[in-house]
Scaffold this active site. Structure first.
Site, PDB file in Angstrom:
ATOM      1  N   GLN A 188      -0.404   5.392   6.295  1.00 26.39           N
ATOM      2  CA  GLN A 188      -0.399   3.948   6.546  1.00 26.39           C
ATOM      3  C   GLN A 188      -0.909   3.615   7.947  1.00 26.39           C
ATOM      4  O   GLN A 188      -1.545   2.576   8.146  1.00 26.39           O
ATOM      5  CB  GLN A 188       1.035   3.425   6.359  1.00 26.39           C
ATOM      6  CG  GLN A 188       1.144   1.919   6.240  1.00 26.39           C
ATOM      7  CD  GLN A 188       0.862   1.410   4.835  1.00 26.39           C
ATOM      8  OE1 GLN A 188       1.332   1.983   3.869  1.00 26.39           O
ATOM      9  NE2 GLN A 188       0.107   0.339   4.728  1.00 26.39           N
ATOM     10  N   GLY A 238       5.897  -4.537  -0.726  1.00 21.55           N
ATOM     11  CA  GLY A 238       6.168  -3.837  -1.984  1.00 21.55           C
ATOM     12  C   GLY A 238       5.397  -2.530  -2.085  1.00 21.55           C
ATOM     13  O   GLY A 238       4.539  -2.221  -1.260  1.00 21.55           O
ATOM     14  N   ASP A 239       5.721  -1.753  -3.081  1.00 27.10           N
ATOM     15  CA  ASP A 239       4.994  -0.529  -3.450  1.00 27.10           C
ATOM     16  C   ASP A 239       5.478  -0.217  -4.869  1.00 27.10           C
ATOM     17  O   ASP A 239       5.971  -1.119  -5.562  1.00 27.10           O
ATOM     18  CB  ASP A 239       5.310   0.615  -2.457  1.00 27.10           C
ATOM     19  CG  ASP A 239       4.393   1.825  -2.629  1.00 27.10           C
ATOM     20  OD1 ASP A 239       3.234   1.757  -2.214  1.00 27.10           O
ATOM     21  OD2 ASP A 239       4.825   2.846  -3.219  1.00 27.10           O
ATOM     22  N   SER A 254      -1.526  -8.589   3.323  1.00 24.89           N
ATOM     23  CA  SER A 254      -0.172  -8.760   3.864  1.00 24.89           C
ATOM     24  C   SER A 254      -0.256  -9.255   5.309  1.00 24.89           C
ATOM     25  O   SER A 254       0.521 -10.110   5.734  1.00 24.89           O
ATOM     26  CB  SER A 254       0.591  -7.435   3.834  1.00 24.89           C
ATOM     27  OG  SER A 254       1.172  -7.234   2.572  1.00 24.89           O
ATOM     28  N   ASN A 256       0.745  -3.012 -10.594  1.00 24.61           N
ATOM     29  CA  ASN A 256       0.082  -4.052  -9.810  1.00 24.61           C
ATOM     30  C   ASN A 256      -1.361  -3.687  -9.439  1.00 24.61           C
ATOM     31  O   ASN A 256      -2.288  -4.468  -9.681  1.00 24.61           O
ATOM     32  CB  ASN A 256       0.916  -4.322  -8.542  1.00 24.61           C
ATOM     33  CG  ASN A 256       0.208  -5.268  -7.598  1.00 24.61           C
ATOM     34  OD1 ASN A 256      -0.474  -4.844  -6.679  1.00 24.61           O
ATOM     35  ND2 ASN A 256       0.331  -6.554  -7.835  1.00 24.61           N
ATOM     36  N   LYS A 303       4.222  -1.632   9.671  1.00 23.65           N
ATOM     37  CA  LYS A 303       3.910  -2.367   8.453  1.00 23.65           C
ATOM     38  C   LYS A 303       3.650  -1.359   7.359  1.00 23.65           C
ATOM     39  O   LYS A 303       2.905  -0.396   7.551  1.00 23.65           O
ATOM     40  CB  LYS A 303       2.650  -3.232   8.695  1.00 23.65           C
ATOM     41  CG  LYS A 303       2.211  -4.026   7.497  1.00 23.65           C
ATOM     42  CD  LYS A 303       2.742  -5.439   7.556  1.00 23.65           C
ATOM     43  CE  LYS A 303       2.744  -6.134   6.222  1.00 23.65           C
ATOM     44  NZ  LYS A 303       3.861  -5.790   5.322  1.00 23.65           N
ATOM     45  N   THR A 320      -4.715  -5.590  -3.633  1.00 25.02           N
ATOM     46  CA  THR A 320      -5.029  -4.147  -3.559  1.00 25.02           C
ATOM     47  C   THR A 320      -6.073  -3.784  -4.615  1.00 25.02           C
ATOM     48  O   THR A 320      -7.052  -3.093  -4.336  1.00 25.02           O
ATOM     49  CB  THR A 320      -3.752  -3.306  -3.722  1.00 25.02           C
ATOM     50  OG1 THR A 320      -2.769  -3.802  -2.829  1.00 25.02           O
ATOM     51  CG2 THR A 320      -4.013  -1.844  -3.427  1.00 25.02           C
ATOM     52  N   LYS A 363       6.816   3.022   6.491  1.00 27.54           N
ATOM     53  CA  LYS A 363       7.009   3.069   5.033  1.00 27.54           C
ATOM     54  C   LYS A 363       8.498   3.267   4.769  1.00 27.54           C
ATOM     55  O   LYS A 363       9.211   3.792   5.608  1.00 27.54           O
ATOM     56  CB  LYS A 363       6.216   4.238   4.439  1.00 27.54           C
ATOM     57  CG  LYS A 363       5.985   4.141   2.947  1.00 27.54           C
ATOM     58  CD  LYS A 363       4.807   3.253   2.599  1.00 27.54           C
ATOM     59  CE  LYS A 363       4.734   2.983   1.122  1.00 27.54           C
ATOM     60  NZ  LYS A 363       3.494   2.269   0.736  1.00 27.54           N
TER      61      LYS A 363
HETATM   62  P1  NDP Z   1       3.661  -0.322  -9.711  1.00 23.23           P
HETATM   63  O1  NDP Z   1       5.085   0.074  -9.692  1.00 23.23           O
HETATM   64  O2  NDP Z   1       3.298  -1.749  -9.940  1.00 23.23           O
HETATM   65  O3  NDP Z   1       2.873   0.534 -10.798  1.00 23.23           O
HETATM   66  C1  NDP Z   1       2.863   1.928 -10.743  1.00 23.23           C
HETATM   67  C2  NDP Z   1       2.140   2.428 -11.981  1.00 23.23           C
HETATM   68  O4  NDP Z   1       1.961   3.834 -11.874  1.00 23.23           O
HETATM   69  C3  NDP Z   1       2.931   2.195 -13.262  1.00 23.23           C
HETATM   70  O5  NDP Z   1       2.044   2.044 -14.332  1.00 23.23           O
HETATM   71  C4  NDP Z   1       3.717   3.501 -13.388  1.00 23.23           C
HETATM   72  O6  NDP Z   1       4.118   3.806 -14.721  1.00 23.23           O
HETATM   73  C5  NDP Z   1       2.685   4.497 -12.918  1.00 23.23           C
HETATM   74  N1  NDP Z   1       3.319   5.698 -12.399  1.00 23.23           N
HETATM   75  C6  NDP Z   1       4.245   5.782 -11.404  1.00 23.23           C
HETATM   76  N2  NDP Z   1       4.606   7.059 -11.225  1.00 23.23           N
HETATM   77  C7  NDP Z   1       3.902   7.774 -12.124  1.00 23.23           C
HETATM   78  C8  NDP Z   1       3.838   9.149 -12.424  1.00 23.23           C
HETATM   79  N3  NDP Z   1       4.581  10.038 -11.770  1.00 23.23           N
HETATM   80  N4  NDP Z   1       3.002   9.544 -13.412  1.00 23.23           N
HETATM   81  C9  NDP Z   1       2.256   8.650 -14.076  1.00 23.23           C
HETATM   82  N5  NDP Z   1       2.271   7.331 -13.830  1.00 23.23           N
HETATM   83  C10 NDP Z   1       3.079   6.918 -12.858  1.00 23.23           C
HETATM   84  O7  NDP Z   1       3.058   0.195  -8.324  1.00 23.23           O
HETATM   85  P2  NDP Z   1       1.736  -0.261  -7.586  1.00 23.23           P
HETATM   86  O8  NDP Z   1       0.682  -0.601  -8.559  1.00 23.23           O
HETATM   87  O9  NDP Z   1       2.105  -1.233  -6.550  1.00 23.23           O
HETATM   88  O10 NDP Z   1       1.350   1.088  -6.813  1.00 23.23           O
HETATM   89  C11 NDP Z   1       0.531   2.087  -7.394  1.00 23.23           C
HETATM   90  C12 NDP Z   1      -0.032   2.986  -6.303  1.00 23.23           C
HETATM   91  O11 NDP Z   1      -0.801   2.179  -5.389  1.00 23.23           O
HETATM   92  C13 NDP Z   1       0.990   3.713  -5.442  1.00 23.23           C
HETATM   93  O12 NDP Z   1       0.464   4.961  -5.058  1.00 23.23           O
HETATM   94  C14 NDP Z   1       1.119   2.810  -4.216  1.00 23.23           C
HETATM   95  O13 NDP Z   1       1.581   3.525  -3.089  1.00 23.23           O
HETATM   96  C15 NDP Z   1      -0.321   2.377  -4.063  1.00 23.23           C
HETATM   97  N6  NDP Z   1      -0.530   1.167  -3.286  1.00 23.23           N
HETATM   98  C16 NDP Z   1       0.031  -0.024  -3.676  1.00 23.23           C
HETATM   99  C17 NDP Z   1      -0.205  -1.162  -2.952  1.00 23.23           C
HETATM  100  C18 NDP Z   1       0.284  -2.494  -3.387  1.00 23.23           C
HETATM  101  O14 NDP Z   1      -0.117  -3.501  -2.779  1.00 23.23           O
HETATM  102  N7  NDP Z   1       1.113  -2.596  -4.426  1.00 23.23           N
HETATM  103  C19 NDP Z   1      -0.997  -1.122  -1.698  1.00 23.23           C
HETATM  104  C20 NDP Z   1      -1.585   0.145  -1.430  1.00 23.23           C
HETATM  105  C21 NDP Z   1      -1.331   1.241  -2.184  1.00 23.23           C
HETATM  106  P3  NDP Z   1       5.580   3.362 -15.238  1.00 23.23           P
HETATM  107  O15 NDP Z   1       5.470   1.906 -15.524  1.00 23.23           O
HETATM  108  O16 NDP Z   1       5.802   4.210 -16.426  1.00 23.23           O
HETATM  109  O17 NDP Z   1       6.524   3.680 -14.112  1.00 23.23           O
END
Ligand code: NDP
Length: 444
Positions: free
Chosen positions: A110, A164-165, A376, A239, A89, A208, A125
């Protein structure tokens, strides 16, 4: 050389050019030393060597046609890391930076995160170097269909359940699920984060970010503290960031800064989340528009400056290694009291050391952001039972899980003589359950 040192040395030798994987493995294995010492059978059974080697790595070609009629080819990945305690997962990430090292670091993390939730889910992943940004809906759909045309044969509701991620939200999950159902002719819980009309769970979107705030709130409560009146900075505006912001605001905190990958906004009056949601969720725009729409706020190009803003709580919610040693020092000098990781591995090893030496409360990702995967798993339970629980029920279960995680990692840190070191607490508490299951299964 100790057992842990030998395993790490071999891992680096056998997996060259995978710096993120080395970083995650180093963080995890070095903190497991006291457990390994207590359990000589781990070495006898080659447990650590097996733990850091994925059960299966799948890499594939993803061809698709863009709106100009041109053929594009991306790389697809699924790392099925460990299924000792349940089906694999973990999310799918679509971002140009994706490579095997990043997917392996995420997969390794994970395993322990999923174990910490207390639910029966293994670790995996996947993702692609495809960038959904700037693509039309049709292009995203074409890519997702091609991606699933290979992935479907490796996943299943009892085998491997992606979610998603970064870059994979409700739209992408919808297209991926549609293609899976079409090929397999099965309407099952094979992906989570699904839309509510086709098997999704209420509160998964929020999970999250909400979970991150719930665990931080519990750590505060244990210290007679709360979010009320706290100044908070949040990196990212996706997110996780959006729903962390929402929950922290509802508990009385003031969020003063957020960013996307181009730059950050500072709003001393407190971020207006409805504006962020409109820019990011509805228009898929850039965060700099916030400063044009909200008086008194300011946009700065580049992300790093965010960490120099004085705050009580920092919630990194964007991506790996966004807080380096220098940013960590700035946060501490400016009086931060709590750092809780919403993103995966947002702090470098050096940054973690700074936080831990300073005595602030540091909640590592595998505990702090486990609310997403936990919910999830609740979505999987609803799918299997053909049920649909109300929002309040899912949210309550999520909160209970996060509170339990806090106490488990706190107790583990105390039991092993490292009170308050939640990196150790989380790694140890997560690992013991996986290790027990691996030992029970024999050499597999
Ligand atoms: P999203 O794609 O919804 O959002 C990612 C955010 O981070 C956006 O604002 C994006 O900016 C920014 N971002 C991405 N890469 C960079 C970078 N290199 N430098 C600066 N800003 C950056 O992803 P999530 O919110 O889902 O995920 C965010 C983090 O949380 C990740 O590390 C993910 O692995 C982790 N996570 C997510 C979960 C989930 O349920 N969604 C669960 C557990 C962990 P821009 O819009 O410009 O790309």
């Amino acid at each position: 050389m100790t057992y842990v040192e030998r395993v790490l040395e071999n891992l680096k030798k056998n997996n060259p050019n995978e710096p993120e994987f080395h970083q995650a493995a180093t963080e995890i294995l070095t903190t497991l030393a006291p457990v390994v010492e207590k359990h000589p059978e781990y070495e006898a059974w080659g447990l650590l060597e097996r733990f850091v080697e994925p059960e299966r790595v799948i890499m594939f070609r993803v061809p698709w046609v863009d709106d100009k009629g041109k053929v594009q080819v991306n790389k697809g990945y699924r790392v099925q890391f460990n299924s000792a305690i349940g089906p694999y997962k973990g999310g799918l990430r679509f971002h140009p930076s994706v490579n095997l090292s990043i997917i392996k670091f995420l997969g390794l993390e994970q395993i322990l995160k999923n174990s910490l939730t207390g639910l029966p889910i293994g670790g995996g992943k996947g993702g692609s170097d495809f960038d959904p940004k700037g693509k039309s809906n049709r292009e995203v759909m074409a890519f997702c269909q091609s991606f699933m045309t290979e992935l479907y044969r490796h996943i299943g509701a009892d085998t491997d359940v992606p979610a998603g991620d970064i870059g994979v939200g409700g739209r992408e999950i919808g297209y991926l699920f549609g293609q899976y159902k079409r090929i397999r002719d099965e309407h099952v819980g094979v992906l989570t984060g699904r839309g509510l009309s086709y098997g999704g769970s209420l509160a998964r979107t929020e999970a999250t970010g909400y979970g991150l705030v719930y665990i931080t709130e519990e750590a505060m409560k244990a210290r007679g503290d709360s979010f009320k009146g706290k100044t908070v900075i949040i990196s990212g505006s996706g997110n996780v960031a959006i729903y962390a912001c929402q929950k922290a605001q509802s508990l009385g905190a003031k969020i003063v800064a957020m960013y996307d990958s181009n730059g950050y906004i500072y709003d001393p009056n407190g971020i207006q989340l409805d504006v962020i949601k409109d820019i990011k969720e509805v228009k898929r725009g850039r965060i700099k528009e916030y400063a044009q729409r909200v008086k008194g706020s300011k946009y700065t190009e580049g992300c790093k400056g965010l960490w120099s803003i004085p705050c009580d709580v920092a919630l990194p919610c964007a991506t790996q290694n966004e807080i380096d040693e220098q940013s960590a020092k700035l946060l501490v000098e400016n009086g931060v009291k709590y750092v809780a990781e919403g993103a995966n591995m947002p702090s470098t090893l050096e940054a973690i050391e700074v936080f831990q030496k300073s005595g602030i409360v540091f909640l590592p990702a595998k505990a702090a952001n486990a609310g997403g995967v936990a919910t999830s798993a609740l979505e999987m339970a609803q799918s299997s039972g053909r049920l649909f629980w109300p929002f309040e029920e899912v949210d309550k279960k999520l909160k209970d899980i996060m509170v339990n995680i806090y106490h488990n990692i706190d107790n583990a840190s105390k039991e092993y003589g490292y009170e308050g070191n939640y990196v150790m607490g989380a790694n140890i508490a997560g690992f013991i359950k996986v290790a027990d299951a691996m030992l029970a299964h024999g050499i597999v």
